[in-house]
Design a protein around this motif. Structure first.
Motif, mmCIF file in Angstrom:
data_model
loop_
_atom_site.group_PDB
_atom_site.id
_atom_site.type_symbol
_atom_site.label_atom_id
_atom_site.label_comp_id
_atom_site.label_asym_id
_atom_site.label_seq_id
_atom_site.Cartn_x
_atom_site.Cartn_y
_atom_site.Cartn_z
ATOM 1 N N UNK A 69 0.841 -1.195 0.000
ATOM 2 C CA UNK A 69 0.000 0.000 0.000
ATOM 3 C C UNK A 69 0.878 1.247 0.000
ATOM 4 N N UNK A 70 0.375 2.322 -0.611
ATOM 5 C CA UNK A 70 1.157 3.550 -0.751
ATOM 6 C C UNK A 70 1.531 4.171 0.601
ATOM 7 N N UNK A 71 0.589 4.354 1.556
ATOM 8 C CA UNK A 71 0.965 4.989 2.828
ATOM 9 C C UNK A 71 2.061 4.224 3.583
ATOM 10 N N UNK A 72 1.999 2.910 3.541
ATOM 11 C CA UNK A 72 3.010 2.089 4.208
ATOM 12 C C UNK A 72 4.372 2.281 3.537
ATOM 13 N N UNK A 73 4.385 2.339 2.211
ATOM 14 C CA UNK A 73 5.633 2.556 1.472
ATOM 15 C C UNK A 73 6.227 3.920 1.821
ATOM 16 N N UNK A 74 5.376 4.949 1.947
ATOM 17 C CA UNK A 74 5.839 6.292 2.290
ATOM 18 C C UNK A 74 6.421 6.311 3.699
ATOM 19 N N UNK A 75 5.764 5.622 4.639
ATOM 20 C CA UNK A 75 6.266 5.560 6.021
ATOM 21 C C UNK A 75 7.635 4.877 6.074
ATOM 22 N N UNK A 76 7.772 3.775 5.351
ATOM 23 C CA UNK A 76 9.059 3.062 5.313
ATOM 24 C C UNK A 76 10.147 3.934 4.709
ATOM 25 N N UNK A 77 9.809 4.644 3.639
ATOM 26 C CA UNK A 77 10.780 5.520 2.986
ATOM 27 C C UNK A 77 11.186 6.671 3.909
ATOM 28 N N UNK A 78 10.231 7.206 4.662
ATOM 29 C CA UNK A 78 10.522 8.302 5.593
ATOM 30 C C UNK A 78 11.474 7.836 6.681
ATOM 31 N N UNK A 79 11.237 6.652 7.225
ATOM 32 C CA UNK A 79 12.130 6.113 8.259
ATOM 33 C C UNK A 79 13.537 5.901 7.698
ATOM 34 N N UNK A 80 13.620 5.391 6.482
ATOM 35 C CA UNK A 80 14.928 5.165 5.848
ATOM 36 C C UNK A 80 15.641 6.497 5.588
ATOM 37 N N UNK A 81 14.881 7.529 5.190
ATOM 38 C CA UNK A 81 15.470 8.845 4.911
ATOM 39 C C UNK A 81 16.011 9.484 6.185
ATOM 40 N N UNK A 82 15.294 9.325 7.288
ATOM 41 C CA UNK A 82 15.757 9.887 8.567
ATOM 42 C C UNK A 82 17.042 9.206 9.030
ATOM 43 N N UNK A 83 17.150 7.905 8.784
ATOM 44 C CA UNK A 83 18.378 7.180 9.146
ATOM 45 C C UNK A 83 19.552 7.612 8.278
#
Length: 178
Positions: A69-83
């Motif tokens: 799902x798109x929202x889940x993909x965005x959340x995962x990408x946000x966490x990866x970007x913060x790291x």
């Protein structure tokens, strides 16, 4: 009705919730792609999202997230970007020198600009530069304009930028000698 009113009273306003959640880190969604995988039973549809995070004070990172799902993909990408957030060198709202960033077949040329010029950039490069805190810069993309590769090329270039003081320290000299 009474339950909804109680919930509204206990919740913080939207702006406060967003600020508390991000801790001063802003995010920008660069791209969302539909990805299909062909399996024995047919095709499985998934989504891939690219997010850039930054604090507009010299720290920036990017992340890619994949999910059904798109929202889940965005959340995962946000966490990866913060790291992935790392500092970049910005002097008076621009970069100290010209630099070429490469990733794959994408090449981006970053040039410092006069104060008041603004960010002259396209594609994913604009999001990276805004969230890094760069105010004035001119860019030119050569080769592939794939958004993911442009973001990565921009990050490669920004992370390779060195200030006069850093170069002097590497050479064992004073900044005035250079």
């Amino acid at each position: 009705m009474a339950k909804q009113e109680e919930v509204k009273k206990t919740r913080a306003p939207r702006e406060d919730r967003a600020r508390r959640e991000d801790d001063g880190i802003e995010k920008s969604l660069v791209a969302v792609r539909r990805v299909t995988k062909v399996v024995k039973g047919g095709r499985t549809l998934r989504f891939s999202a690219v997010v850039v995070c930054g604090d507009k004070k010299g720290n920036v990172g990017m992340g890619i997230g994949k999910a059904k799902e798109v929202p889940t993909a965005i959340d995962k990408a946000t966490m990866a970007a913060k790291k992935d957030m790392k500092p970049v060198n910005i002097v008076n709202g621009t970069i100290p020198h010209e630099i070429l960033g490469k990733y794959g077949t994408s090449k981006i040329y970053l040039m410092p600009a006069k104060e008041g010029s603004g960010i002259i950039a396209g594609g994913g490069a604009r999001a990276v530069l805004e969230l890094a805190g760069v105010k004035d810069i001119v860019t030119k993309i050569h080769g592939s304009t794939n958004k993911i590769n442009c973001v990565r090329a921009t990050l490669t270039a920004l992370r390779a930028v060195r200030t006069k003081e850093q170069i002097a320290a590497l050479r064992g000299k004073l900044p005035e000698e250079i």
